[in-house]
Design an enzyme around this catalytic site. Structure first.
Site, PDB file in Angstrom:
ATOM      1  N   HIS A 124       0.866  -1.176   0.000  1.00 63.53           N
ATOM      2  CA  HIS A 124       0.000   0.000   0.000  1.00 63.53           C
ATOM      3  C   HIS A 124       0.910   1.234   0.000  1.00 63.53           C
ATOM      4  O   HIS A 124       2.006   1.200   0.564  1.00 63.53           O
ATOM      5  CB  HIS A 124      -0.838  -0.051   1.287  1.00 63.53           C
ATOM      6  N   ASP A 201       3.249  -4.363   7.979  1.00 61.74           N
ATOM      7  CA  ASP A 201       2.022  -3.578   7.897  1.00 61.74           C
ATOM      8  C   ASP A 201       0.855  -4.551   8.103  1.00 61.74           C
ATOM      9  O   ASP A 201       0.535  -5.337   7.215  1.00 61.74           O
ATOM     10  CB  ASP A 201       1.971  -2.908   6.516  1.00 61.74           C
ATOM     11  N   GLN A 204      -4.459  -4.941   7.293  1.00 60.50           N
ATOM     12  CA  GLN A 204      -5.520  -5.836   6.805  1.00 60.50           C
ATOM     13  C   GLN A 204      -5.477  -7.207   7.475  1.00 60.50           C
ATOM     14  O   GLN A 204      -6.265  -8.092   7.137  1.00 60.50           O
ATOM     15  CB  GLN A 204      -5.414  -6.016   5.281  1.00 60.50           C
ATOM     16  N   LYS A 227     -10.040   0.003  10.946  1.00 60.27           N
ATOM     17  CA  LYS A 227     -10.292  -1.154  10.070  1.00 60.27           C
ATOM     18  C   LYS A 227     -10.653  -2.386  10.890  1.00 60.27           C
ATOM     19  O   LYS A 227     -10.916  -3.444  10.344  1.00 60.27           O
ATOM     20  CB  LYS A 227      -9.062  -1.443   9.217  1.00 60.27           C
ATOM     21  N   CYS A 367      -4.871   2.355  -3.620  1.00 57.60           N
ATOM     22  CA  CYS A 367      -3.616   2.958  -3.111  1.00 57.60           C
ATOM     23  C   CYS A 367      -2.435   2.022  -3.323  1.00 57.60           C
ATOM     24  O   CYS A 367      -1.497   1.996  -2.503  1.00 57.60           O
ATOM     25  CB  CYS A 367      -3.712   3.309  -1.631  1.00 57.60           C
TER      26      CYS A 367
HETATM   27  N1  PMP Z   1      -1.691  -0.469   4.773  1.00 59.23           N
HETATM   28  C1  PMP Z   1      -2.694  -1.187   4.278  1.00 59.23           C
HETATM   29  C2  PMP Z   1      -2.429  -2.596   3.834  1.00 59.23           C
HETATM   30  C3  PMP Z   1      -3.973  -0.632   4.182  1.00 59.23           C
HETATM   31  O1  PMP Z   1      -4.969  -1.347   3.675  1.00 59.23           O
HETATM   32  C4  PMP Z   1      -4.169   0.696   4.608  1.00 59.23           C
HETATM   33  C5  PMP Z   1      -5.523   1.360   4.514  1.00 59.23           C
HETATM   34  N2  PMP Z   1      -6.157   1.219   3.282  1.00 59.23           N
HETATM   35  C6  PMP Z   1      -3.087   1.399   5.133  1.00 59.23           C
HETATM   36  C7  PMP Z   1      -1.867   0.793   5.203  1.00 59.23           C
HETATM   37  C8  PMP Z   1      -3.241   2.802   5.629  1.00 59.23           C
HETATM   38  O2  PMP Z   1      -4.035   2.831   6.777  1.00 59.23           O
HETATM   39  P1  PMP Z   1      -4.497   4.215   7.408  1.00 59.23           P
HETATM   40  O3  PMP Z   1      -5.102   5.001   6.295  1.00 59.23           O
HETATM   41  O4  PMP Z   1      -5.494   3.826   8.448  1.00 59.23           O
HETATM   42  O5  PMP Z   1      -3.284   4.860   7.986  1.00 59.23           O
END
Ligand code: PMP
Length: 419
Positions: A124, A201, A204, A227, A367
């Site tokens: 991401h 990270d 998910q 999430k 993203c």
């Molecule tokens: N890493 C992953 C794998 C994500 O899915 C997301 C959110 N879509 C993020 C990072 C970023 O998370 P946040 O916007 O809550 O900081």
């Protein structure tokens, strides 16, 4: 008890989420953010009505109460992640903030000419751009471990890229695009054999599976509260104690010092407070703790079985539709996400069509455009599940897809992608 779906979660789960009563339709955009159960909303209201006060500062009863509540939430995170001590849990504003904290606090010691950070090809932007900017600014190298056509990290290629110049590996536990579950423990072990630290990270992963940071041996692990049924604006950075002790605070300010005088060197307090400059989001931490307690109450195994059932059901039902392709192999390690492509129809047209049928999905590159490039795709349509989703949510998608047609995106902007 009446059961839904994988026959694992009680039907009453839906009643736990007040927003569902106000919005008919199918909410299948849970990888972007989940709805919040009453237990979390109540915890927020209770905090503000019974304990609201700044933490670690005032010599008064409410200040002590608020500090206790906040530190209890930290203790809950320690238990949830299997961390060795609460000091290894830093509250952040989310995953993005947590990654940036490590990049700012450690990055310049890891990266520079002749040195490298290794990311996977499925990251991401939040676990890619901070490293990329750091590489650009320091003259270091950003290496990318390729993904195969199923969207899995190629383990041989990953291992081959490790070496003395790689100081850190940054990798997602679960892909937000395809739901691919990475073999994190193996990746960490390989990285450690080559002397590299690993940041995982887990944005998910935490909503769908129990995580034990010591079992994974991750050096850093991050996730976002919103999430996993918690409030927006809160997240966690786990770090091994000796690494956090060594981390240059990305921000300095109130709450981080023992004392400041005009002449003497500043004396900082130990971690985690040293890394939490300014007033923390206490209610957010409390809400996150309530969210994880809510999941524990449902039973982590039941949540996972529910999730796996829905992914397999969706793959089966959607896979049978003409012109619909399921991307990757989410049924092999189901983790709450199924991404599809409708041949000849732009993902935004599919998303818009589903929206007209009351179905919320995410369409586009999620993203993660570099991952979509590697897969050779313009974008996907992502269904992502939560505890309140049902087979009928998937059925609604199947029904709606029967009438999807090329629209303005397909016809007028066939190669346009955002976000
Ligand atoms: N890493 C992953 C794998 C994500 O899915 C997301 C959110 N879509 C993020 C990072 C970023 O998370 P946040 O916007 O809550 O900081």
């Amino acid at each position: 008890m009446t059961h839904i779906l994988g026959r694992t979660l009680p039907a009453s789960v839906r009643a736990d989420f007040p927003i569902l009563a106000t919005r008919p339709g199918a909410y299948l955009d849970n990888a972007a953010t989940t709805h919040k159960p009453r237990a979390v909303l109540d915890a927020l209201v209770e905090y503000y009505t019974t304990a609201n006060s700044n933490v670690g500062r005032g010599y008064h009863e409410l200040g002590r109460l608020s500090t206790d509540v906040y530190e209890r939430a930290r203790q809950d995170m320690r238990l949830a992640l299997g961390a060795a001590q609460p000091e290894e849990v830093v509250f952040t504003t989310g995953t993005t903030d947590a990654v940036n904290a490590v990049v700012d606090g450690l990055g310049r010691r890891l990266l520079g000419p002749g040195r490298a950070v290794l990311v996977s090809g499925m990251e991401h932007n939040s676990n890619l751009l901070p490293w990329r900017r750091l590489a650009e600014e320091t003259g270091g190298e950003l290496l990318t471990a390729p993904v195969d056509r199923h969207g899995r990290v190629d383990l041989d290629a990953f291992t081959a890229l490790l070496g003395p110049k790689v100081g850190l590996v940054a990798v997602s536990h679960v892909s937000n695009v395809l739901g691919t579950v990475n073999p994190v423990a193996d990746l960490v072990a390989a990285a450690h054999r080559h002397g590299a630290l690993v940041l995982v990270d887990g944005a998910q992963a935490v909503p769908h599976r129990p995580v034990d940071v010591r079992e994974l041996d991750a050096d850093f692990y991050c996730f976002s509260a919103h999430k996993v049924y918690g409030p927006m604006g809160t997240g966690v950075l786990y770090g091994k104690r000796e690494l956090l002790d060594d981390l240059r605070p990305p921000r300095v300010g109130g709450g981080t010092v023992k004392g400041v005088s005009a002449v003497d060197p500043v004396r900082y307090v130990p971690v985690p407070q040293r890394l939490e400059a300014g007033t923390p989001n206490v209610a957010g931490a409390v809400g996150l703790a309530a969210a994880l307690r809510y999941l524990d109450g449902l039973g982590r195994d039941a949540v996972r079985a529910h999730d796996e059932h829905l992914v397999r059901y969706a793959v089966r039902e959607l896979g049978e539709l003409p012109g619909v392709r399921v991307i990757g192999a989410p049924q092999e390690t189901p983790s709450g996400i199924v991404s599809i492509v409708v041949d000849g129809v732009h993902p935004y047209d599919v998303g818009g069509h589903l929206d007209q049928h009351g179905i919320a999905v995410r369409s586009g590159v999620h993203c993660a455009s570099t991952f979509l490039d590697a897969l050779g795709l313009l974008g996907t349509v992502r269904l992502s599940f939560a505890v309140y989703n049902t087979e009928s949510d998937v059925d609604a998608v199947v029904d709606a897809l029967a009438t999807v047609r090329p629209g303005v995106w397909t016809n007028e902007h066939p190669t346009t992608r955002f976000l």
